[in-house]
Design a protein around this motif. Structure first.
Motif, PDB file in Angstrom:
ATOM      1  N   SER A 214       0.827  -1.200   0.000  1.00 18.15           N
ATOM      2  CA  SER A 214       0.000   0.000   0.000  1.00 18.15           C
ATOM      3  C   SER A 214       0.862   1.250   0.000  1.00 18.15           C
ATOM      4  N   THR A 215       0.322   2.305  -0.605  1.00 18.35           N
ATOM      5  CA  THR A 215       1.053   3.571  -0.649  1.00 18.35           C
ATOM      6  C   THR A 215       0.824   4.410   0.600  1.00 18.35           C
ATOM      7  N   GLY A 216      -0.166   4.050   1.412  1.00 16.38           N
ATOM      8  CA  GLY A 216      -0.450   4.813   2.620  1.00 16.38           C
ATOM      9  C   GLY A 216      -1.416   4.060   3.512  1.00 16.38           C
ATOM     10  N   LEU A 261      -1.284  -4.144  -5.404  1.00 15.80           N
ATOM     11  CA  LEU A 261      -0.916  -2.737  -5.270  1.00 15.80           C
ATOM     12  C   LEU A 261      -2.151  -1.967  -4.832  1.00 15.80           C
ATOM     13  N   ALA A 262      -2.103  -1.382  -3.652  1.00 13.13           N
ATOM     14  CA  ALA A 262      -3.244  -0.642  -3.121  1.00 13.13           C
ATOM     15  C   ALA A 262      -2.876   0.828  -2.983  1.00 13.13           C
ATOM     16  N   GLY A 263      -3.654   1.689  -3.629  1.00 15.84           N
ATOM     17  CA  GLY A 263      -3.361   3.111  -3.542  1.00 15.84           C
ATOM     18  C   GLY A 263      -4.538   3.942  -4.005  1.00 15.84           C
ATOM     19  N   LYS A 267      -1.657   8.361  -6.749  1.00 17.55           N
ATOM     20  CA  LYS A 267      -0.482   7.497  -6.624  1.00 17.55           C
ATOM     21  C   LYS A 267      -0.471   6.424  -7.709  1.00 17.55           C
ATOM     22  N   LEU A 268      -1.627   5.843  -7.977  1.00 14.08           N
ATOM     23  CA  LEU A 268      -1.677   4.810  -9.011  1.00 14.08           C
ATOM     24  C   LEU A 268      -1.382   5.396 -10.394  1.00 14.08           C
ATOM     25  N   LEU A 351      -7.819   0.117  -6.246  1.00 15.35           N
ATOM     26  CA  LEU A 351      -7.953   1.572  -6.191  1.00 15.35           C
ATOM     27  C   LEU A 351      -8.844   1.940  -5.018  1.00 15.35           C
ATOM     28  N   ALA A 352      -8.263   2.633  -4.051  1.00 17.04           N
ATOM     29  CA  ALA A 352      -9.005   3.089  -2.874  1.00 17.04           C
ATOM     30  C   ALA A 352      -9.554   4.485  -3.146  1.00 17.04           C
TER      31      ALA A 352
END
Length: 362
Positions: A214-216, A261-263, A267-268, A351-352
């Motif tokens: 995750s990016t955050g 990949l979660a972001g 970010k994506l 994609l969050a």
């Protein structure tokens, strides 16, 4: 800090070794010491100021206040204590032995995959060697064999550890005594990448073959909720921050099978544009590339006016009303960019939304 060179600092390992050296000197000489000098792993000799000095005939204690330099470090200003106790050995052929243990505020390892075995204090191998060698050096002139026990502690270590990822890595009850060089380089990515390596090692040692990168924290929480039905272990969630390229390559190198990949959208989009570091400031370029992709995608042509007038990626997504074609376009390209970085991994993208919902997963 603009206009001046950033100041380096010292690791918890270096501070612990210095405190141990100072305590050992006071115990041997039976006099107070206000400074201790140690040799760092690369050969540099560094002196540290000592505080809280006390000694008796059988033990001595002091501490070093950690100075992390200009690095934003949660342990900056922490007191790294060392107490050295001695016990004489009266056996023929005995030799001086040094044992190092963790006291209050130093964590204990509870999960496999780290550099220290489960059940041991969280003192990494290089700091352990530095502490041991510092104490042995002080007592090398003493012929009488003895047992020297060094206890390293950090009075507020348990509280400070709550601000770190230690618990997820399986380090409970306090902080880690870390450092491979003894020196903290300011504003360096190394602390992040070291943590990433450790987190991935723990996840794989716990049997996780799919890792969520995750990016955050927001995107991590969204991913955890979305994957709850798949019995996702906490260890499988790795906070990669901006270091997407490093995280993906590390997963592949260490033998992970799949990465999610979660972001969030901005970010994506950076990942889709090929940025291995998503902190790069390139919004204008990213939107220009997005416009080119939209122009080449019939299903997304209706989005072209939104991109032309937008200042940020988030603005595009929200103005589109979370358009499926837009999300498919960016997430698909992010997936392909990730595959180029780590061809052996199966890649999924989550994609969050900015409202903490799952907008896309595939």
């Amino acid at each position: 800090m603009s206009g001046r060179e950033l100041r380096h600092g010292y690791t918890t390992g270096a501070c612990a070794a210095a405190a141990a050296a100072g305590a050992a000197r006071m115990l041997r000489r039976q006099e107070l010491a206000d400074r201790a000098e140690i040799v760092l792993p690369r050969g540099e000799r560094v002196a540290f100021r000592l505080h809280g000095q006390e000694f008796t005939e059988t033990w001595a204690t002091c501490h070093v206040v950690k100075d992390a330099g200009d690095d934003p470090d949660v342990t900056n200003g922490a007191e790294i204590h060392a107490t050295v106790r001695r016990e004489s050995l009266n056996r023929p052929g005995a030799r001086t032995m040094v044992f190092v243990t963790g006291g209050r505020g130093v964590g204990t390892i509870t999960k496999p995959g780290l550099a220290v075995p489960v059940g041991e204090p969280a003192i990494n191998p290089v700091p352990m060697r530095m502490i041991t060698e510092a104490v042995k050096a002080e007592f090398s002139v003493v012929c009488l064999p003895q047992i020297l026990t060094v206890t390293v502690s950090i009075p507020n270590g348990e509280e400070l550890a709550k601000k770190t990822l230690n618990a997820r890595l399986g380090i409970v009850g306090g902080l880690s005594i870390l450092g491979t060089t003894g020196i903290v380089r300011p504003i360096s990515a190394k602390a992040w990448t070291d943590t990433l390596d450790a987190a991935i090692d723990v996840a794989l040692a716990c049997g996780c073959r799919t890792l969520v990168l995750s990016t955050g924290r927001t995107s991590e929480l969204v991913a955890q909720e979305a994957l709850a039905g798949e019995h996702l272990r906490e260890e499988a969630c790795v906070m990669m921050g901006d270091h997407v390229g490093y995280a993906l390559r590390a997963c592949a190198r260490k033998g992970a099978e799949q990465a999610v990949l979660a972001g969030q959208f901005a970010k994506l989009l950076k990942i889709a544009c090929g940025h291995e570091q998503t902190h790069v400031s390139s919004s204008e370029l990213d939107l220009r590339l997005l416009a080119e992709w939209i122009a080449a995608t019939p299903a997304a042509l209706h989005l072209a006016p939104l991109v032309e007038g937008a200042n940020t990626a988030r603005q595009v997504l929200e103005a589109s009303g979370n358009d499926p074609a837009l999300m498919e376009l960016v997430c698909g390209r992010a997936r392909e960019a990730a595959r180029l970085l780590a061809p052996s991994l199966r890649i999924k993208v989550l994609l969050a939304g900015y409202d903490s919902t799952v907008l896309y997963f595939g």
